[in-house]
Design a protein around this motif. Structure first.
Motif, PDB file in Angstrom:
ATOM      1  N   ARG A 140       0.843  -1.192   0.000  1.00 60.83           N
ATOM      2  CA  ARG A 140       0.000   0.000   0.000  1.00 60.83           C
ATOM      3  C   ARG A 140       0.877   1.241   0.000  1.00 60.83           C
ATOM      4  O   ARG A 140       1.799   1.357   0.795  1.00 60.83           O
ATOM      5  N   ALA A 141       0.557   2.137  -0.916  1.00 61.68           N
ATOM      6  CA  ALA A 141       1.264   3.415  -1.012  1.00 61.68           C
ATOM      7  C   ALA A 141       0.241   4.486  -1.363  1.00 61.68           C
ATOM      8  O   ALA A 141      -0.649   4.253  -2.191  1.00 61.68           O
ATOM      9  N   SER A 142       0.341   5.612  -0.726  1.00 61.56           N
ATOM     10  CA  SER A 142      -0.569   6.740  -0.979  1.00 61.56           C
ATOM     11  C   SER A 142      -2.028   6.323  -0.836  1.00 61.56           C
ATOM     12  O   SER A 142      -2.888   6.793  -1.577  1.00 61.56           O
ATOM     13  N   GLY A 143      -2.307   5.406   0.088  1.00 60.13           N
ATOM     14  CA  GLY A 143      -3.685   5.021   0.373  1.00 60.13           C
ATOM     15  C   GLY A 143      -4.291   3.995  -0.563  1.00 60.13           C
ATOM     16  O   GLY A 143      -5.486   3.719  -0.470  1.00 60.13           O
ATOM     17  N   SER A 144      -3.490   3.416  -1.464  1.00 54.52           N
ATOM     18  CA  SER A 144      -4.023   2.447  -2.431  1.00 54.52           C
ATOM     19  C   SER A 144      -3.093   1.251  -2.548  1.00 54.52           C
ATOM     20  O   SER A 144      -1.896   1.351  -2.279  1.00 54.52           O
ATOM     21  N   ASN A 145      -3.655   0.144  -3.004  1.00 59.45           N
ATOM     22  CA  ASN A 145      -2.831  -1.024  -3.318  1.00 59.45           C
ATOM     23  C   ASN A 145      -2.017  -0.733  -4.561  1.00 59.45           C
ATOM     24  O   ASN A 145      -2.463  -0.010  -5.457  1.00 59.45           O
ATOM     25  N   ILE A 146      -0.834  -1.343  -4.602  1.00 58.70           N
ATOM     26  CA  ILE A 146       0.002  -1.241  -5.791  1.00 58.70           C
ATOM     27  C   ILE A 146       0.860  -2.506  -5.871  1.00 58.70           C
ATOM     28  O   ILE A 146       1.365  -2.988  -4.862  1.00 58.70           O
ATOM     29  N   SER A 147       0.975  -3.055  -7.080  1.00 59.35           N
ATOM     30  CA  SER A 147       1.785  -4.258  -7.284  1.00 59.35           C
ATOM     31  C   SER A 147       3.148  -3.873  -7.845  1.00 59.35           C
ATOM     32  O   SER A 147       3.330  -2.790  -8.410  1.00 59.35           O
ATOM     33  N   LEU A 148       4.085  -4.804  -7.708  1.00 59.89           N
ATOM     34  CA  LEU A 148       5.417  -4.556  -8.277  1.00 59.89           C
ATOM     35  C   LEU A 148       5.345  -4.353  -9.778  1.00 59.89           C
ATOM     36  O   LEU A 148       5.990  -3.447 -10.318  1.00 59.89           O
ATOM     37  N   ARG A 149       4.580  -5.196 -10.463  1.00 62.97           N
ATOM     38  CA  ARG A 149       4.546  -5.040 -11.922  1.00 62.97           C
ATOM     39  C   ARG A 149       3.876  -3.734 -12.319  1.00 62.97           C
ATOM     40  O   ARG A 149       4.290  -3.100 -13.279  1.00 62.97           O
ATOM     41  N   ALA A 150       2.887  -3.283 -11.565  1.00 63.72           N
ATOM     42  CA  ALA A 150       2.277  -1.979 -11.857  1.00 63.72           C
ATOM     43  C   ALA A 150       3.312  -0.867 -11.695  1.00 63.72           C
ATOM     44  O   ALA A 150       3.384   0.049 -12.520  1.00 63.72           O
ATOM     45  N   ILE A 151       4.138  -0.966 -10.660  1.00 63.13           N
ATOM     46  CA  ILE A 151       5.184   0.045 -10.453  1.00 63.13           C
ATOM     47  C   ILE A 151       6.112   0.109 -11.660  1.00 63.13           C
ATOM     48  O   ILE A 151       6.445   1.198 -12.134  1.00 63.13           O
ATOM     49  N   GLY A 152       6.522  -1.034 -12.179  1.00 65.44           N
ATOM     50  CA  GLY A 152       7.404  -1.053 -13.346  1.00 65.44           C
ATOM     51  C   GLY A 152       6.800  -0.335 -14.536  1.00 65.44           C
ATOM     52  O   GLY A 152       7.483   0.436 -15.226  1.00 65.44           O
ATOM     53  N   TYR A 153       5.519  -0.561 -14.773  1.00 65.03           N
ATOM     54  CA  TYR A 153       4.857   0.094 -15.903  1.00 65.03           C
ATOM     55  C   TYR A 153       4.573   1.565 -15.625  1.00 65.03           C
ATOM     56  O   TYR A 153       4.669   2.405 -16.526  1.00 65.03           O
ATOM     57  N   ILE A 154       4.258   1.901 -14.392  1.00 65.38           N
ATOM     58  CA  ILE A 154       3.990   3.299 -14.040  1.00 65.38           C
ATOM     59  C   ILE A 154       5.246   4.143 -14.232  1.00 65.38           C
ATOM     60  O   ILE A 154       5.173   5.268 -14.751  1.00 65.38           O
ATOM     61  N   ILE A 155       6.407   3.626 -13.844  1.00 68.49           N
ATOM     62  CA  ILE A 155       7.661   4.379 -14.011  1.00 68.49           C
ATOM     63  C   ILE A 155       7.855   4.749 -15.480  1.00 68.49           C
ATOM     64  O   ILE A 155       8.112   5.909 -15.816  1.00 68.49           O
ATOM     65  N   THR A 156       7.712   3.773 -16.362  1.00 61.70           N
ATOM     66  CA  THR A 156       7.891   4.028 -17.799  1.00 61.70           C
ATOM     67  C   THR A 156       6.817   4.974 -18.325  1.00 61.70           C
ATOM     68  O   THR A 156       7.116   5.934 -19.032  1.00 61.70           O
ATOM     69  N   GLY A 157       5.572   4.717 -17.983  1.00 64.66           N
ATOM     70  CA  GLY A 157       4.473   5.553 -18.470  1.00 64.66           C
ATOM     71  C   GLY A 157       4.550   6.977 -17.966  1.00 64.66           C
ATOM     72  O   GLY A 157       4.198   7.921 -18.683  1.00 64.66           O
ATOM     73  N   HIS A 158       5.023   7.158 -16.728  1.00 65.85           N
ATOM     74  CA  HIS A 158       5.167   8.497 -16.163  1.00 65.85           C
ATOM     75  C   HIS A 158       6.160   9.317 -16.979  1.00 65.85           C
ATOM     76  O   HIS A 158       5.904  10.481 -17.308  1.00 65.85           O
ATOM     77  N   GLU A 159       7.272   8.702 -17.345  1.00 63.32           N
ATOM     78  CA  GLU A 159       8.265   9.433 -18.134  1.00 63.32           C
ATOM     79  C   GLU A 159       7.766   9.707 -19.543  1.00 63.32           C
ATOM     80  O   GLU A 159       8.004  10.786 -20.090  1.00 63.32           O
ATOM     81  N   ASN A 160       7.052   8.757 -20.124  1.00 65.86           N
ATOM     82  CA  ASN A 160       6.467   8.992 -21.450  1.00 65.86           C
ATOM     83  C   ASN A 160       5.463  10.146 -21.394  1.00 65.86           C
ATOM     84  O   ASN A 160       5.401  10.965 -22.314  1.00 65.86           O
ATOM     85  N   HIS A 161       4.697  10.214 -20.321  1.00 71.07           N
ATOM     86  CA  HIS A 161       3.744  11.321 -20.131  1.00 71.07           C
ATOM     87  C   HIS A 161       4.475  12.661 -20.146  1.00 71.07           C
ATOM     88  O   HIS A 161       4.071  13.595 -20.844  1.00 71.07           O
ATOM     89  N   HIS A 162       5.557  12.756 -19.380  1.00 71.44           N
ATOM     90  CA  HIS A 162       6.264  14.039 -19.294  1.00 71.44           C
ATOM     91  C   HIS A 162       6.953  14.408 -20.597  1.00 71.44           C
ATOM     92  O   HIS A 162       7.000  15.592 -20.953  1.00 71.44           O
TER      93      HIS A 162
END
Length: 171
Positions: A140-162
């Motif tokens: 749990r981070a920031s009040g929500s569940n999060i999986s390791l694989r979601a973190i991996g994709y979020i890191i990449t997607g966050h940079e693509n967003h910026h």
């Protein structure tokens, strides 16, 4: 480490735009490809734009880059804790305060790119250490569940967003 369809309970819906901006390849390949894409993009930014912000109160390009570095560090730390079965809930972070305190505009662009590269290589090494059974672990981070694989994709997607924001508003 193929991208098996992420379940909605693996991340907060806030991160959906980042998940949507991933290449949907395995996490390690995605992180490596994103490293090349990000470095190539920032190396193409004209020097006179490095400290540019498109409006008052908006981050400069250097600040955006350091924000991506900081965010990746935070998410990698979360991944490490989850992988080690630490079930302590992790707090969020105030990205604006991080950027304000970062003094990004006082750092050379070359230094920031080197820092980015170092952090990304560390993230890749961390994710390489995970087995398939680890990737489905959640915390749990920031009040929500999060999986390791979601973190991996979020890191990449966050940079693509910026990068998309920089292309649309800055360059």
């Amino acid at each position: 480490m193929k991208n098996l369809q992420l379940e909605q309970n693996e991340y907060n819906p806030y991160y959906q735009p980042y998940v949507d901006r991933t290449s949907h390849v395995d996490i390690i390949t995605g992180l490596k490809e994103n490293l090349r894409t990000v470095i190539n993009f920032y190396e193409s930014v004209p020097k006179e734009k490095h400290n540019f912000a498109y409006a008052h109160g908006k981050w400069t390009i250097k600040e955006v880059l350091l924000h991506c570095i900081d965010t990746e560090r935070v998410f990698s730390y979360r991944a490490l804790r989850i992988s080690r079965s630490d079930q302590t809930e992790m707090a969020g972070f105030d990205q604006d305060k991080y950027v304000e305190a970062s003094q990004a505009n006082r750092k050379s662009f070359e230094y920031l790119l080197d820092e980015y590269r170092t952090v990304r290589l560390s993230t890749i090494a961390l994710f390489k250490s995970f087995g398939p059974e680890d990737l489905v672990k959640t915390g749990r981070a920031s009040g929500s569940n999060i999986s390791l694989r979601a973190i991996g994709y979020i890191i990449t997607g966050h940079e693509n967003h910026h990068i998309n924001v920089l292309k649309e508003c800055y360059l």
